[in-house]
Design an enzyme around this catalytic site. Structure first.
Site, short mmCIF file in Angstrom:
data_model
loop_
_atom_site.label_atom_id
_atom_site.label_comp_id
_atom_site.label_asym_id
_atom_site.label_seq_id
_atom_site.Cartn_x
_atom_site.Cartn_y
_atom_site.Cartn_z
N LYS A 92 0.84 -1.21 0.00
CA LYS A 92 0.00 0.00 0.00
C LYS A 92 0.87 1.26 0.00
CE LYS A 92 -3.76 -2.52 2.10
NZ LYS A 92 -4.32 -3.11 3.31
N GLN B 15 -5.52 -2.30 9.27
CA GLN B 15 -5.18 -3.58 8.62
C GLN B 15 -5.74 -4.75 9.43
OE1 GLN B 15 -3.49 -4.01 5.58
NE2 GLN B 15 -4.13 -6.11 5.89
N ASP C 193 -11.73 1.40 3.04
CA ASP C 193 -11.88 -0.04 2.85
C ASP C 193 -13.30 -0.39 2.40
OD1 ASP C 193 -9.80 -1.85 3.01
OD2 ASP C 193 -9.74 -1.87 5.20
#
Length: 282
Positions: free
Chosen positions: A53, A97, A120
């Site tokens: 990322k 995460q 997300d």
């Protein structure tokens, strides 16, 4: 007949080049898209995803930071950090995460993120908007798969899509996105009886079960489009998918490989969501 391989890396590279131009335009307006990733603990797979990322953000020109918190971080400490980022006007996207250490409630953490910064696409508000077909942040892996199908001009309208897997991250939202595009959708999972009968009806088969080579050619009808979401490390250390690629490619019309299939698209769509967040919040 051998399937056309859908190279996710190629599609992702093209999309990232377009995003890089968009970010350059935004910077001229004084808008610098910023993504903050929180990594709790030191799970090796999570570390690898996070570095991917960071690399993608740098490539596109997005500002990013990783907040690393140790394994013993309490749920409250994590929630406090999220609250702080929610208030920070310079932060457009927040990503925690997953998976989190077992003492932290994932649902509570996801719900703590401001839905306007939930890049997300996991917050219940954004999931609800997706269900209703409203403009929102879409979960990155399913959205990336839609972009792959679009890149190959695969018509979804009226097609029968069969999804194996019902996770909140891939399976469930994947079906909803396909439904929103007028496909007919069947969900299959570990309790499904006569799985092969179901998969043999699929014009589009999407496999997200996390078991190496779970699907072989007997599961696939001639000319089906097969999308492999699985990433499994086998004994010799190589990565492979949930689909037996060598067997299935002889029956499918299109197939994604592992690696270089769906994976690069997931991070690319995260970058896309971050850019959208910056535009909306600025």
């Amino acid at each position: 007949m051998s399937a056309e391989v859908i190279n996710g890396l190629e599609v992702a590279t093209k999309l990232r080049a377009e995003m890089k131009e968009k970010v350059a335009e935004l910077k001229k307006e004084g808008i610098i898209p910023h993504l903050t990733v929180i990594l709790v603990g030191d799970d090796p797979a999570s570390k690898s995803y996070v570095s991917g990322k960071e690399k993608a953000a740098k490539e596109i020109g997005i500002s990013s930071e990783v907040i690393r918190m140790n394994e013993k971080t309490t749920e409250q400490q994590l929630l406090d950090k999220i609250a702080e980022l929610n208030e920070n006007e310079n932060v457009h996207g927040i990503l925690v995460q997953l998976p989190l250490p077992s003492h932290i409630n994932e649902d509570k953490v996801i719900e703590a993120i401001d839905p306007t910064k939930d890049v997300d696409g996991f917050h219940p508000v954004n999931v609800g908007k997706m269900m209703l077909g409203q403009e929102t942040f879409l979960p990155c892996t399913p959205h990336g798969i839609i972009k792959l199908l679009e890149a190959k001009k695969i018509d979804l309208e009226g097609k029968h899509a069969v999804i194996i897997g019902r996770s909140n991250i891939v399976g469930k939202p994947m079906g909803q996105l396909l439904l929103n595009l007028n496909a007919t959708v069947t969900y299959c999972h570990s309790r499904t009886k006569n799985l092969q009968e179901m998969t043999n009806l699929a014009d589009i088969l999407i496999v997200a079960v996390g078991k190496a080579h779970f699907i072989n050619d007997s599961h696939v009808k001639d000319g089906a489009v097969v999308i492999d979401v699985g990433v499994n490390r086998i004994e010799d250390g190589t990565l492979t998918g949930d689909v037996n690629f060598d067997l299935v490619k002889e029956k499918a019309s299109f197939i994604t490989p592992v690696p270089r299939g769906v994976g690069p698209m997931t991070i690319t769509m995260l970058m896309d969501n971050t850019i959208k967040a910056a535009m909306r919040l600025s």
